[in-house]
Design a protein around this motif. Structure first.
Motif, mmCIF file in Angstrom:
data_model
loop_
_atom_site.group_PDB
_atom_site.id
_atom_site.type_symbol
_atom_site.label_atom_id
_atom_site.label_comp_id
_atom_site.label_asym_id
_atom_site.label_seq_id
_atom_site.Cartn_x
_atom_site.Cartn_y
_atom_site.Cartn_z
ATOM 1 N N SER A 187 0.825 -1.211 0.000
ATOM 2 C CA SER A 187 0.000 0.000 0.000
ATOM 3 C C SER A 187 0.855 1.255 0.000
ATOM 4 O O SER A 187 0.380 2.333 -0.378
ATOM 5 C CB SER A 187 -0.942 0.003 1.209
ATOM 6 O OG SER A 187 -0.190 -0.040 2.415
ATOM 7 N N ARG A 197 -9.725 1.342 -12.798
ATOM 8 C CA ARG A 197 -9.655 1.857 -11.432
ATOM 9 C C ARG A 197 -10.971 1.635 -10.687
ATOM 10 O O ARG A 197 -10.992 1.276 -9.512
ATOM 11 C CB ARG A 197 -9.316 3.356 -11.453
ATOM 12 C CG ARG A 197 -9.210 3.989 -10.068
ATOM 13 C CD ARG A 197 -8.872 5.458 -10.174
ATOM 14 N NE ARG A 197 -7.554 5.677 -10.721
ATOM 15 C CZ ARG A 197 -6.431 5.686 -9.994
ATOM 16 N NH1 ARG A 197 -6.494 5.462 -8.701
ATOM 17 N NH2 ARG A 197 -5.270 5.905 -10.563
ATOM 18 N N THR A 217 -3.832 0.795 -6.251
ATOM 19 C CA THR A 217 -4.274 2.185 -6.316
ATOM 20 C C THR A 217 -3.611 2.968 -7.451
ATOM 21 O O THR A 217 -3.789 4.173 -7.549
ATOM 22 C CB THR A 217 -3.967 2.898 -4.983
ATOM 23 O OG1 THR A 217 -2.568 2.794 -4.713
ATOM 24 C CG2 THR A 217 -4.758 2.290 -3.850
#
Length: 315
Positions: A187, A197, A217
């Motif tokens: 992360s 996305r 992400t």
């Protein structure tokens, strides 16, 4: 009870799919007049209009549209039964439509198809490469290779082999940003995602009773794995990719596997076909050939994957 008018149904389907009586006649090897008479005879027996005709266009009627899929299935079943009966007595010949994921098709399918076509030169294979999930029945696809969990459906499925995948990055990226030792550390890194996305797929890791889930992400999302490889080599980020996509880069050291003591859910390569078990002999032959050759290919890739990860763990 009157027998079904198979010729009439076949002509109706050919006109609906071809868009004209001329195209239908060419595809069926009949005269335009014969096709027209067959459809007219069928309409008279049913008491409905299947096709609207004008001097410039032929259109499927509302009633015809409601019967078209069942008509296609009827014609396909009759054709498959005929070809299956003849298949053991004649050389394999005719068309096959094969769908496969884009990268897998480009990197893996060539050699198996080459050996099959060399053995059966009268067979014609149309290869449809796409990472979108297709509908084999609606799209008239004989065989579909798919790397994904199988949803409940009426499709016939043969599981061929496991498909290995690795979390990979370039040595330069890891030197600059550090090497994650735990999935949750991803992360804090630039994790390239597969897909879009808005629909990013979470990554589920596990080892010895421990689990971890990470959601990519960015900075980039792609619905094809090949585009990710040069980005990873350039140090843009980390990604999870099947080893058949990055096999050469892993072997050369251009990218390296990380988090090798963790496992991702096992993916498998499946071969799907429409629900009818009556298939032309050429389709059965290609199905068996792909299962045999791709099983060997995937098993070899999985063995190389295990050896590479063992080397990384013990380094």
């Amino acid at each position: 009870m009157a027998l079904p008018d198979y010729e009439g149904w076949a002509c109706f389907v050919a006109v609906a799919d071809g868009g004209s009586f001329t195209a239908a006649a060419a595809s069926l090897g009949l005269s335009k007049a014969s096709v027209s008479k067959a459809v007219t005879r069928l309409e008279a027996s049913l008491g409905i209009t299947l096709l609207h005709r004008s001097s410039r266009v032929v259109a499927v009627s509302t009633a015809g549209a409601g019967l078209l899929e069942e008509a296609r299935a009827m014609v396909a079943a009759a054709t498959a039964a005929t070809e299956a009966a003849r298949g053991d007595r004649v050389d394999l010949a005719g068309p096959i439509r094969l769908a496969a994921p884009m990268s897998f098709g480009i990197k893996v399918l060539g050699p198996p198809l080459a050996t099959f076509l060399e053995r059966h030169p009268a067979v014609e294979i149309e290869v449809l490469l796409s990472d979108a999930r297709n509908d084999p029945v609606a799209e008239g696809i004989d065989l579909t290779l798919r790397i994904a969990p199988l949803a409940d459906s009426s499709l016939l499925a043969r599981t061929i082999a496991p498909v290995a995948a690795s979390v990979i990055a370039s040595p330069a990226y890891l030197e600059k940003h550090g090497t994650p030792r735990h999935p949750l550390e991803l992360s804090g890194h630039r994790l390239i995602g597969y897909g879009h996305r808005q629909r990013a797929m979470p990554l589920h890791f596990h080892r010895k009773g421990e689990e971890a889930t990470v959601l990519p992400t960015g900075p980039l999302f792609a619905n094809n794995g090949d585009v990710m490889v040069p980005l990873i080599i350039a140090g843009v980020g980390i990604a999870v990719l099947p080893d058949f996509i990055a096999a050469d880069e892993l072997a050369s050291g251009a990218v390296v596997p990380i988090l090798t003591d963790w496992s991702l859910p096992q993916s498998h390569l499946h071969l799907l076909s429409p629900p009818s078990r009556l298939r032309p002999a050429r389709v059965r032959a290609l199905s068996d050939h792909l299962v045999d050759t791709l099983k060997m290919s995937c098993t070899g890739a999985h063995d190389r994957y295990m050896a590479l990860h063992h080397e990384v763990k013990t380094a």
